[in-house]
Design a protein around this motif. Structure first.
Motif, PDB file in Angstrom:
ATOM      1  N   ILE A  94       9.216  28.085  23.655  1.00  0.00           N
ATOM      2  CA  ILE A  94       8.128  27.198  23.244  1.00  0.00           C
ATOM      3  C   ILE A  94       8.083  25.981  24.165  1.00  0.00           C
ATOM      4  N   VAL A  95       6.887  25.635  24.597  1.00  0.00           N
ATOM      5  CA  VAL A  95       6.704  24.440  25.422  1.00  0.00           C
ATOM      6  C   VAL A  95       5.664  23.543  24.748  1.00  0.00           C
ATOM      7  N   ALA A  96       5.865  22.247  24.929  1.00  0.00           N
ATOM      8  CA  ALA A  96       4.934  21.261  24.386  1.00  0.00           C
ATOM      9  C   ALA A  96       4.367  20.434  25.526  1.00  0.00           C
ATOM     10  N   SER A  97       3.061  20.177  25.463  1.00  0.00           N
ATOM     11  CA  SER A  97       2.394  19.319  26.450  1.00  0.00           C
ATOM     12  C   SER A  97       2.027  18.008  25.758  1.00  0.00           C
ATOM     13  N   PHE A  98       2.570  16.902  26.258  1.00  0.00           N
ATOM     14  CA  PHE A  98       2.319  15.584  25.677  1.00  0.00           C
ATOM     15  C   PHE A  98       1.487  14.745  26.641  1.00  0.00           C
ATOM     16  N   ILE A  99       0.463  14.082  26.129  1.00  0.00           N
ATOM     17  CA  ILE A  99      -0.352  13.166  26.924  1.00  0.00           C
ATOM     18  C   ILE A  99       0.029  11.743  26.538  1.00  0.00           C
ATOM     19  N   PHE A 100       0.644  11.029  27.475  1.00  0.00           N
ATOM     20  CA  PHE A 100       1.076   9.644  27.244  1.00  0.00           C
ATOM     21  C   PHE A 100       0.011   8.671  27.749  1.00  0.00           C
ATOM     22  N   GLU A 101      -0.171   7.573  27.025  1.00  0.00           N
ATOM     23  CA  GLU A 101      -1.164   6.562  27.381  1.00  0.00           C
ATOM     24  C   GLU A 101      -0.558   5.554  28.357  1.00  0.00           C
ATOM     25  N   GLY A 102      -1.083   5.534  29.579  1.00  0.00           N
ATOM     26  CA  GLY A 102      -0.546   4.649  30.606  1.00  0.00           C
ATOM     27  C   GLY A 102      -0.662   3.180  30.242  1.00  0.00           C
ATOM     28  N   ASP A 103      -1.796   2.763  29.681  1.00  0.00           N
ATOM     29  CA  ASP A 103      -2.009   1.345  29.368  1.00  0.00           C
ATOM     30  C   ASP A 103      -0.998   0.833  28.351  1.00  0.00           C
ATOM     31  N   SER A 104      -0.749   1.605  27.312  1.00  0.00           N
ATOM     32  CA  SER A 104       0.178   1.137  26.276  1.00  0.00           C
ATOM     33  C   SER A 104       1.615   1.086  26.797  1.00  0.00           C
ATOM     34  N   ILE A 105       1.980   2.026  27.671  1.00  0.00           N
ATOM     35  CA  ILE A 105       3.331   2.006  28.244  1.00  0.00           C
ATOM     36  C   ILE A 105       3.496   0.815  29.180  1.00  0.00           C
ATOM     37  N   ARG A 106       2.495   0.581  30.045  1.00  0.00           N
ATOM     38  CA  ARG A 106       2.581  -0.572  30.953  1.00  0.00           C
ATOM     39  C   ARG A 106       2.599  -1.886  30.186  1.00  0.00           C
ATOM     40  N   SER A 107       1.835  -1.951  29.105  1.00  0.00           N
ATOM     41  CA  SER A 107       1.829  -3.154  28.280  1.00  0.00           C
ATOM     42  C   SER A 107       3.209  -3.415  27.696  1.00  0.00           C
ATOM     43  N   TYR A 108       3.865  -2.367  27.229  1.00  0.00           N
ATOM     44  CA  TYR A 108       5.217  -2.516  26.675  1.00  0.00           C
ATOM     45  C   TYR A 108       6.193  -2.972  27.761  1.00  0.00           C
ATOM     46  N   LEU A 109       6.090  -2.374  28.947  1.00  0.00           N
ATOM     47  CA  LEU A 109       6.981  -2.757  30.048  1.00  0.00           C
ATOM     48  C   LEU A 109       6.788  -4.222  30.416  1.00  0.00           C
ATOM     49  N   SER A 110       5.530  -4.669  30.484  1.00  0.00           N
ATOM     50  CA  SER A 110       5.271  -6.056  30.865  1.00  0.00           C
ATOM     51  C   SER A 110       5.731  -7.029  29.785  1.00  0.00           C
ATOM     52  N   GLN A 111       5.551  -6.661  28.516  1.00  0.00           N
ATOM     53  CA  GLN A 111       5.987  -7.524  27.419  1.00  0.00           C
ATOM     54  C   GLN A 111       7.496  -7.695  27.404  1.00  0.00           C
ATOM     55  N   ASN A 112       8.213  -6.716  27.914  1.00  0.00           N
ATOM     56  CA  ASN A 112       9.675  -6.772  27.927  1.00  0.00           C
ATOM     57  C   ASN A 112      10.236  -7.074  29.316  1.00  0.00           C
ATOM     58  N   ALA A 113       9.356  -7.560  30.213  1.00  0.00           N
ATOM     59  CA  ALA A 113       9.773  -7.974  31.570  1.00  0.00           C
ATOM     60  C   ALA A 113      10.532  -6.871  32.297  1.00  0.00           C
ATOM     61  N   LEU A 114      10.006  -5.652  32.225  1.00  0.00           N
ATOM     62  CA  LEU A 114      10.607  -4.512  32.903  1.00  0.00           C
ATOM     63  C   LEU A 114       9.768  -4.129  34.118  1.00  0.00           C
ATOM     64  N   PRO A 115      10.392  -3.551  35.137  1.00  0.00           N
ATOM     65  CA  PRO A 115       9.683  -3.322  36.407  1.00  0.00           C
ATOM     66  C   PRO A 115       8.714  -2.145  36.367  1.00  0.00           C
ATOM     67  N   ILE A 116       7.722  -2.208  37.241  1.00  0.00           N
ATOM     68  CA  ILE A 116       6.826  -1.082  37.498  1.00  0.00           C
ATOM     69  C   ILE A 116       6.934  -0.758  38.983  1.00  0.00           C
ATOM     70  N   TRP A 117       7.145   0.509  39.282  1.00  0.00           N
ATOM     71  CA  TRP A 117       7.304   0.955  40.673  1.00  0.00           C
ATOM     72  C   TRP A 117       5.928   1.069  41.318  1.00  0.00           C
ATOM     73  N   LEU A 118       5.765   0.465  42.490  1.00  0.00           N
ATOM     74  CA  LEU A 118       4.438   0.329  43.100  1.00  0.00           C
ATOM     75  C   LEU A 118       4.361   0.887  44.511  1.00  0.00           C
ATOM     76  N   SER A 119       4.959   2.027  44.751  1.00  0.00           N
ATOM     77  CA  SER A 119       5.005   2.526  46.117  1.00  0.00           C
ATOM     78  C   SER A 119       4.598   3.988  46.187  1.00  0.00           C
ATOM     79  N   ASP A 120       4.323   4.432  47.426  1.00  0.00           N
ATOM     80  CA  ASP A 120       4.162   5.858  47.662  1.00  0.00           C
ATOM     81  C   ASP A 120       5.527   6.538  47.520  1.00  0.00           C
TER      82      ASP A 120
END
Length: 337
Positions: A94-120
């Motif tokens: 059995i496999v599951a496909s999950f669609i994660f919301e980018g905006d809500s994850i980035r918002s959580y990362l920024s609220q907790n002062a965690l990094p976002i990787w910005l490179s190729d």
């Protein structure tokens, strides 16, 4: 005339926000496909946690991010960041496909002062003597160990959004290896990495200095002096490479910074600059203040301090800071080709 011009600028900016979805760290949604044990809620939730954990390593560029207390709490409620999921089956189960919301994850990362990787995807020069040098391996255990190492590294690079490349091993590389490789492996890798103009390298051995087969391959990297397992060395290398291309987005801090672009001689280049600036993760508003000849003054509304904005632009190959005597405004050149 100016009304038409600013309508065009608004259109360009809106297109810029649309194109930002193509940048991995700024995508609207992320799909993660995970194998799960069953269709019960506990199994599905474990799959959600596994998918979110993998995604967070990719978004932050840090394999150790899962050790953070705020991330542990985040993973306890994975459904908060999922918009939809579906179940299916294949030959393996059995496999599951999950669609994660980018905006809500980035918002959580920024609220907790965690990094976002910005490179190729980072490029790693990878050298495996068991493939490049010992091409006619007859020992089946050694051949199996070498193929397993190669496959494991390839899987690691895919999971970490990295790219691996190999040296040509032409006469020049072979001469370097014969003179340095077995005695001074780090010097050998430093030498060929300069030849290929790739800063980050990985070297893995399946045999020790006496030619005996190792229980587990050992690796060295450009970021680590001591040999260790392939997964540990590879992840540590990627963590350090990605750290140089990561920023912490703190949405509680908002600023405006004026910058000037020099040598802008047509509207097409200006449009590309505005388009590109609009996709930068710290910037939420771009305003043209003044056009004077080939110099364009722009106001950028952004999160974080001015130094954060400059760090963001400095790691982007499209921008080159111009050192001037005047401290009144920061000047840049934009790469047009």
């Amino acid at each position: 005339m100016f009304k038409i011009f600013f309508i065009c600028i608004a259109l360009i900016n809106s297109l810029g926000f649309l194109s930002s979805a193509e940048i991995y760290s700024l995508k609207k949604n992320y799909e993660k496909i995970v194998s799960i044990e069953g269709t019960d809620q506990n199994s599905i939730r474990e799959g959600m946690q596994s998918g979110l954990s993998s995604l967070l390593v990719n978004l932050t560029g840090n394999s150790k991010i899962l050790e953070k207390t705020s991330i542990t709490k985040m993973i306890e409620t994975p459904e908060t960041f999922i918009s939809q999921y579906k179940l299916a089956s294949d030959e393996e189960g059995i496999v599951a496909s999950f669609i994660f919301e980018g905006d809500s994850i980035r918002s959580y990362l920024s609220q907790n002062a965690l990094p976002i990787w910005l490179s190729d995807n980072p490029l790693i020069l990878t050298f495996l003597p068991c493939i490049e040098i010992d091409k006619s391996i007859e020992n089946l255990d050694e051949l199996d160990r070498c193929n397993t190492l190669k496959n494991n590294l390839e899987n690691l690079s895919i999971s970490r959004n990295a790219k691996m490349t190999r040296p040509l091993m032409d006469l020049t590389d072979i001469n370097y290896y014969e003179s340095l490789g077995s005695i001074y492996p780090k010097l050998f890798m430093d030498k060929i990495s300069r030849r290929y103009d790739i800063d980050s390298w990985l070297l893995c051995f399946t045999k020790d200095e006496f030619g005996l087969l190792l229980e587990e391959p050992k690796c060295l990297s450009s970021a680590e002096q001591d040999a260790s397992s392939a997964s540990d060395i590879f992840n540590d290398l990627l963590d350090k490479v990605n750290l140089r291309r990561s920023l912490v987005v703190n949405k509680n801090i908002q600023n405006k910074t004026q910058i000037r672009f020099e040598g802008i001689n047509n509207f097409d280049v200006l449009g590309r600059i505005l388009d590109d600036l609009s996709t930068q993760v710290l910037i939420y508003e771009v305003t043209v203040l003044e056009i004077e000849g080939e110099n364009i003054k722009i106001s950028l509304s952004h999160y974080g301090a001015e130094s954060d904005l400059l760090s963001l632009l400095n790691i982007n190959e499209n921008y080159k800071k111009i050192n001037t005597l005047s401290q009144d405004i920061i000047s840049f050149k934009y790469k047009t080709s």
